[in-house]
Design a protein around this motif. Structure first.
Motif, PDB file in Angstrom:
ATOM      1  N   GLY A   1      42.000  36.611  39.155  1.00 42.97           N
ATOM      2  CA  GLY A   1      43.132  35.700  39.052  1.00 42.97           C
ATOM      3  C   GLY A   1      43.470  35.022  40.359  1.00 42.97           C
ATOM      4  O   GLY A   1      42.676  35.009  41.289  1.00 42.97           O
ATOM      5  N   ASN A   2      44.702  34.462  40.394  1.00 39.47           N
ATOM      6  CA  ASN A   2      45.094  33.701  41.576  1.00 39.47           C
ATOM      7  C   ASN A   2      46.007  34.532  42.480  1.00 39.47           C
ATOM      8  O   ASN A   2      46.323  35.680  42.183  1.00 39.47           O
ATOM      9  CB  ASN A   2      45.779  32.406  41.131  1.00 39.47           C
ATOM     10  N   PHE A   3      46.428  33.903  43.580  1.00 33.69           N
ATOM     11  CA  PHE A   3      47.218  34.636  44.558  1.00 33.69           C
ATOM     12  C   PHE A   3      48.634  34.955  44.076  1.00 33.69           C
ATOM     13  O   PHE A   3      49.264  35.864  44.591  1.00 33.69           O
ATOM     14  CB  PHE A   3      47.237  33.892  45.894  1.00 33.69           C
ATOM     15  N   LEU A   4      49.114  34.192  43.108  1.00 33.26           N
ATOM     16  CA  LEU A   4      50.433  34.528  42.567  1.00 33.26           C
ATOM     17  C   LEU A   4      50.347  35.842  41.798  1.00 33.26           C
ATOM     18  O   LEU A   4      51.194  36.720  41.934  1.00 33.26           O
ATOM     19  CB  LEU A   4      50.930  33.397  41.666  1.00 33.26           C
ATOM     20  N   GLN A   5      49.275  35.974  41.028  1.00 31.64           N
ATOM     21  CA  GLN A   5      49.079  37.226  40.288  1.00 31.64           C
ATOM     22  C   GLN A   5      48.850  38.382  41.254  1.00 31.64           C
ATOM     23  O   GLN A   5      49.352  39.484  41.062  1.00 31.64           O
ATOM     24  CB  GLN A   5      47.876  37.081  39.344  1.00 31.64           C
ATOM     25  N   LYS A   6      48.092  38.098  42.294  1.00 30.84           N
ATOM     26  CA  LYS A   6      47.840  39.142  43.292  1.00 30.84           C
ATOM     27  C   LYS A   6      49.164  39.566  43.943  1.00 30.84           C
ATOM     28  O   LYS A   6      49.407  40.755  44.151  1.00 30.84           O
ATOM     29  CB  LYS A   6      46.856  38.619  44.344  1.00 30.84           C
ATOM     30  N   THR A   7      50.005  38.559  44.237  1.00 38.86           N
ATOM     31  CA  THR A   7      51.305  38.869  44.837  1.00 38.86           C
ATOM     32  C   THR A   7      52.102  39.805  43.931  1.00 38.86           C
ATOM     33  O   THR A   7      52.724  40.766  44.401  1.00 38.86           O
ATOM     34  CB  THR A   7      52.091  37.570  45.088  1.00 38.86           C
ATOM     35  N   GLY A   8      52.048  39.528  42.637  1.00 38.67           N
ATOM     36  CA  GLY A   8      52.755  40.388  41.685  1.00 38.67           C
ATOM     37  C   GLY A   8      52.264  41.829  41.775  1.00 38.67           C
ATOM     38  O   GLY A   8      53.062  42.777  41.786  1.00 38.67           O
ATOM     39  N   ARG A   9      50.965  42.004  41.875  1.00 39.32           N
ATOM     40  CA  ARG A   9      50.413  43.360  41.966  1.00 39.32           C
ATOM     41  C   ARG A   9      50.825  44.032  43.277  1.00 39.32           C
ATOM     42  O   ARG A   9      51.139  45.213  43.307  1.00 39.32           O
ATOM     43  CB  ARG A   9      48.885  43.305  41.844  1.00 39.32           C
ATOM     44  N   ILE A  10      50.811  43.253  44.346  1.00 36.00           N
ATOM     45  CA  ILE A  10      51.193  43.836  45.639  1.00 36.00           C
ATOM     46  C   ILE A  10      52.661  44.280  45.594  1.00 36.00           C
ATOM     47  O   ILE A  10      53.021  45.339  46.106  1.00 36.00           O
ATOM     48  CB  ILE A  10      50.988  42.809  46.785  1.00 36.00           C
ATOM     49  N   MET A  11      53.504  43.487  44.933  1.00 38.42           N
ATOM     50  CA  MET A  11      54.922  43.857  44.836  1.00 38.42           C
ATOM     51  C   MET A  11      55.089  45.191  44.123  1.00 38.42           C
ATOM     52  O   MET A  11      55.817  46.064  44.579  1.00 38.42           O
ATOM     53  CB  MET A  11      55.701  42.753  44.117  1.00 38.42           C
ATOM     54  N   GLU A  12      54.392  45.336  43.003  1.00 34.16           N
ATOM     55  CA  GLU A  12      54.519  46.594  42.262  1.00 34.16           C
ATOM     56  C   GLU A  12      53.998  47.769  43.088  1.00 34.16           C
ATOM     57  O   GLU A  12      54.558  48.858  43.079  1.00 34.16           O
ATOM     58  CB  GLU A  12      53.739  46.511  40.946  1.00 34.16           C
ATOM     59  N   LEU A  13      52.906  47.502  43.793  1.00 34.61           N
ATOM     60  CA  LEU A  13      52.309  48.566  44.591  1.00 34.61           C
ATOM     61  C   LEU A  13      53.230  48.926  45.762  1.00 34.61           C
ATOM     62  O   LEU A  13      53.390  50.105  46.100  1.00 34.61           O
ATOM     63  CB  LEU A  13      50.944  48.074  45.099  1.00 34.61           C
ATOM     64  N   ALA A  14      53.844  47.918  46.360  1.00 38.94           N
ATOM     65  CA  ALA A  14      54.751  48.170  47.481  1.00 38.94           C
ATOM     66  C   ALA A  14      55.938  49.008  47.007  1.00 38.94           C
ATOM     67  O   ALA A  14      56.366  49.939  47.689  1.00 38.94           O
ATOM     68  CB  ALA A  14      55.233  46.843  48.074  1.00 38.94           C
ATOM     69  N   GLU A  15      56.433  48.679  45.827  1.00 41.93           N
ATOM     70  CA  GLU A  15      57.555  49.457  45.293  1.00 41.93           C
ATOM     71  C   GLU A  15      57.139  50.909  45.056  1.00 41.93           C
ATOM     72  O   GLU A  15      57.855  51.848  45.405  1.00 41.93           O
ATOM     73  CB  GLU A  15      58.042  48.816  43.982  1.00 41.93           C
TER      74      GLU A  15
END
Lengths: 281, 697
Positions: free
Chosen positions: B359-373
């Motif tokens: 996918g794109n970087f927006l989707q990647k950002t979403g995954r990073i957010m969940e992982l950071a949490e």
């Protein structure tokens, strides 16, 4: 020396050294290399010397005429010498002296900078030529084109004409460069940069551009089927440009990028192969 | 007799970063050639500039050392007939050109095929001239650039087009030919000093001769010149030049006759973010910005030009003009980017492909957010989650900025700077700025805990997602720099003393992908576990932990890098102590003994021998102290408590027969050993340690 004098002077210099002087290709291209006088001529084993100016259109480099160094369309002076003469570096330095650059007063260096156009299966080894730290020429020994080894080996000199003119005239903005003895570059071209930047970035119809992409792809295939190499190749040039517009519009959908490039590459290859085979016959 | 020898290869400009390697490789191959041919030299010195490389050899022997070689002939039994040479031997001597060789000097040897006739012959000593003429073309051909090229009618392939070859053995030319070019005595002057032929006389005079033509052939001489001039120019404006500046190496090989020049730029550019200013100067212009004694940037830079001695003032002006243009360009990007809020760029990430299958970087950002949490929960930083998520959401947005498109190495940093325009804490801005760190093995690291979480989440997401689609690093190929990112995670966790269970975090990262593609969880997790273990092994060893210790600690638990590091440190501290060494040896013995035994429980009533009782008592005592220290993760004290058992263990093994006939007693003794083994295995598999029995002092 103003820009048009530089062009005339370089043309004269290379004409005297046996180059055919041709005119820019009449389709949008991103680089002088795409002119058929380079793209096809380097594919055969026949010696060839040619020089020409080629306006190079790169939609994503457009800056609405606001950036003093970036242009949606800039001028390249392209020289192809095949086979590459052993003294080509010296010839090149002479050409710079010819347009009034006093090399004793400046620092000129050849720094590694290899060139690659994956869409065309072409690559070369060479340098960027730096004049007091400014890149003024791309200097390339073409090694492969259309996925085939180049023999004899052509050398390609691509002078960045605006850069050179800015340097010679020591002006801070490309638009202040004297184009002729009475007009500046800005007076001649600013309007074009402004309007066409806006068009590529904001106005170009994405859906229609994408449809045209499909059309020219099919058209190119059809021409190849008819063994019409040059028309097929013109479609490839159209495809490259349409791709660049889509890219500038930020709408080359992510996964699609590789896919589009591969489609262009496939057709360019067919054109190159066809020409090389014809040369052998 | 000895000679001096000079070989110089003249070419068009080579890629500067490759030149030192080309020079060293050629000198090494030459030394190997001498060794292979039994030739000695007093010294072999490689040299190189941007358009020549070669060797200066002093005191080269004129001839090989003479040696005798054994030549094996026909089988012994057919070599002689009635004491006289038989046809088999005579034929062999003839083939070897040894007719008339005294038969009494033929002797018998035995090799793997049987008994054979053999003899010693003198190997004729060849001249250095002959050997070099014959071998040098092959040697020259073997020196390769990363991208060799062809030119002209198809000459090459070679590093760059070849223009000349000088091969001088004392005062004479070596009759050498390479790529169709015959060696001569003519070197070349500096490109901007006529580029004219320079006849070389004696090899030893070559460096001075070329210096007279404005070519400093020895890299050391150029480095010295650059350093002196740079220091002088810096001092003239109360600035300083770092003699370890990474550009120095490149400067040395960009020029044949380097001259350092100083330029200045308008003060207003000092208002540009320092990162951009430095990057524009270094990356594009290979210029080094100068700093004052207070560490602040001055509106000055140093650059190297390649000219014969000249009035460099005009050239410095020219470079200033180019630098000014660059900085104006950079200002343009900065102004352009500041006109749009970073948060407004987030949606543009949709246009930016991360990977066709991911996918794109927006989707990647979403995954990073969940992982950071998730990581915030795991590391006890729950209260920071709202701010952490706001930072995480913005952390990739600078990829859509013009400045990062222009200066890709400033990714993250630009985001951190632009984030200042948002309603975001300073800590959050710093966290965005730092999230690509560390870049190398010794930091710097993210400055604050939020930065650590973002850095870990970003790297874990990248590694796990690419593993999920099997884009694994293989051999020397690691296109996504996953190893570097994996190392970075280990370094952060260890350096910052951060506990984290990588197994759980990786599992979480893989689960986040299930929405966009099918993931074989089990298989990916196994590959990730293996990968992280390799990275941890690498990082621990880089930090000086011996290989056996790494193996010992990782075998029992590898999922928490910081914990593994603490255990390894404790072992490093104690491993030279006699008690500890003896304990490790006993541990190994226990391991072998219980390897095949079933598990048993200790029954104190069955303890019979005194040493057995003593060991049991000592174990119970040691265990108490061990566990107290272990739970506190005071592994040093835990090891100390454990090592106290080495004496009782020694007496036990010396006096008690474990494998006795009485099955109940035997099993009880095994149970005691099993209990000891199980307890201390919590720290490491001590039997992996390579130790030798210590002497008690």
């Amino acid at each position: 020396m103003n820009l048009q004098k530089i062009i005339l002077s370089l043309s004269g210099f290379w004409e005297e050294r046996g180059c055919l002087i041709v005119q820019p290709y009449d389709l949008e291209v991103g680089a002088g290399t795409l002119h058929p006088e380079t793209f096809f001529r380097i594919l055969t084993d026949r010696p060839y010397q040619v020089a020409y100016v080629q306006p190079s259109r790169r939609p994503a480099d457009g800056r609405y005429g606001e950036n003093p160094f970036r242009l949606m369309k800039h001028l390249q002076f392209q020289v192809i010498l095949k086979p590459s003469p052993l003294e080509v570096q010296e010839l090149y330095l002479q050409s710079l002296r010819h347009i009034g650059i006093d090399l004793d007063q400046h620092d000129l260096r050849f720094e590694e900078d290899n060139w690659e156009a994956p869409t065309l299966g072409a690559w070369g080894v060479g340098w960027q030529v730096l004049l007091d730290g400014m890149e003024i020429t791309q200097f390339t020994y073409m090694q492969q084109a259309g996925g085939m080894d180049c023999r004899p080996v052509p050398v390609e000199l691509t002078y960045g004409l605006e850069r050179i003119a800015m340097f010679i005239n020591q002006v801070p903005s490309v638009y202040d460069t004297p184009y002729s003895s009475t007009l500046t570059y800005g007076q001649v071209r600013l309007w074009e940069e402004q309007e066409i930047s806006k068009y590529y970035f904001e106005v170009a119809d994405v859906a229609e551009t994408a449809r045209q992409f499909d059309f020219y792809e099919a058209e190119s295939e059809r021409c190849l089927g008819e063994k019409l190499l040059l028309p097929a190749y013109e479609c490839v040039l159209k495809l490259s440009h349409l791709f660049n517009i889509l890219d500038a519009r930020g709408s080359v959908s992510t996964t699609n990028r590789t896919n589009l490039i591969q489609r262009i590459r496939h057709l360019a290859f067919q054109c190159a192969l066809g020409y090389a085979e014809r040369g052998k016959a | 007799m000895r000679h001096d020898f000079l070989l110089e290869v003249l070419l068009e400009e080579m890629p500067a970063p490759e030149i030192p390697g080309i020079m060293r490789e050629f000198a090494a191959k030459f030394e190997q050639l001498l060794a292979d041919h039994r030739l000695e030299a007093e010294s072999v010195e490689g040299f190189a500039t941007s358009r020549r490389f070669g060797l200066l050899v002093k005191g080269l022997e004129a001839e090989q050392k003479a040696v005798e070689a054994e030549v094996v002939g026909p089988p012994w039994k057919v070599a002689f007939a009635d004491g006289a040479p038989a046809p088999a031997l005579l034929g062999f001597l003839k083939r070897e050109g040894l007719e008339g060789f005294p038969p009494e000097q033929v002797y018998r040897i035995e090799n793997e095929r049987g008994e054979y006739a053999a003899l010693k012959r003198q190997v004729p000593a060849r001249s250095a001239t002959a050997i070099l003429t014959e071998a040098l073309p092959g040697l020259l051909q073997a020196v390769r650039a990363r991208k060799p090229m062809a030119w002209g009618d198809g000459a090459g392939p070679y590093i760059r087009p070849l223009h000349g070859l000088v091969a001088r053995l004392d005062g004479a030319d070596l009759p050498l030919t390479f790529l169709g070019l015959a060696a001569g005595a003519a070197s070349r002057s500096h490109r901007h000093h006529g580029n004219a032929p320079v006849p070389v006389g004696a090899p030893a005079d070559y460096p001075a001769l070329l210096q007279g033509h404005h070519v400093l052939v020895l890299p050391g001489a150029r480095r010295l010149k650059i350093l002196e001039e740079a220091a002088g120019l810096a001092a003239s404006v109360n600035g300083k030049f770092d003699p370890h500046d990474p550009l120095l190496d490149e400067w040395v090989y960009l020029a044949e006759h380097p001259i350092v020049v100083m330029g200045r730029f308008a003060d207003r550019f000092l208002q540009l973010p320092e990162e951009i200013l430095v990057s524009a100067l270094r990356g594009h212009q290979k210029a080094v910005p100068l700093r004052g004694m207070d560490g602040k940037l001055l509106p000055r830079f140093l650059a190297v030009i390649d000219k014969p001695p000249c009035d460099a003032g005009g050239i410095a002006k020219g470079i200033e003009w180019v630098v000014e243009a660059r900085l104006t360009d950079a200002s343009f990007f900065v102004t352009h980017d500041r006109a749009v809020k970073l948060s407004e760029r987030v949606h543009q990430l949709q246009q930016l492909s991360y990977h066709p299958r991911l996918g794109n970087f927006l989707q990647k950002t979403g995954r990073i957010m969940e992982l950071a949490e998730y990581l915030a929960h795991q590391t006890g930083r729950k209260e920071e989650i709202p701010e952490l998520l706001r930072a995480a959401k913005l952390m990739k947005a600078d990829l859509a900025s013009a400045t990062v498109a222009e200066f890709p190495t400033l990714q993250g940093k630009i985001g951190g700077l632009l984030a200042a325009g948002e309603d975001l804490s300073r800590e959050a801005c710093e966290a965005i700025y730092d999230h690509y760190l560390p870049e190398g093995s010794d930091g710097p690291y993210p400055r604050n805990p939020m930065g650590i979480l973002l850095a870990l989440a970003d790297k874990m997401e990248a590694i796990a997602s690419l593993f999920a689609i099997e884009e694994l690093p293989t051999g020397s190929s690691d296109p996504y720099a996953l190893r570097r990112q994996g190392n970075g995670m280990m370094e952060i966790l260890i350096e910052k003393g951060q506990d984290l269970d990588l197994d759980l975090a990786a599992t979480k990262a893989l689960q986040l992908l299930s929405g966009i593609l099918p993931v074989d969880q089990e298989r990916s997790l196994a590959a990730l576990r293996q990968f992280f273990r390799e990275r941890l092994t690498f990082v621990l060893q880089r930090r000086g932990v011996p290989e056996d210790t790494v193996r010992a600690v990782l075998e029992v638990r590898a999922c928490n890098p910081y914990d593994a590091f603490l255990r390894a440190q404790a072992i490093r501290q104690y491993r030279e102590e006699g008690e500890f060494i003896n304990f490790s040896l006993a541990f190994k013995r226990i391991r072998n003994m219980i390897k095949e035994a079933q598990t048993h429980e200790i029954d104190t009533a069955l303890l019979s021998e005194a040493e057995e009782h003593a060991l049991y008592e000592a174990f119970i005592q040691a265990k108490g102290a061990f566990l107290a220290a272990f739970t506190e993760r005071n592994y040093a004290d835990a090891l100390k408590a454990m090592a106290a058992l080495s004496g009782p263990l020694e007496s036990f093994f010396g006096n008690v027969l474990v494998l006795t006939d009485n099955a109940r007693i035997k099993n009880n003794r095994l149970a005691l050993l099993q209990a000891i083994y199980r307890e201390f295995l919590k720290v490491a598999q001590f039997s992996h340690l390579v130790v030798e029995k210590a002497q008690y002092r």
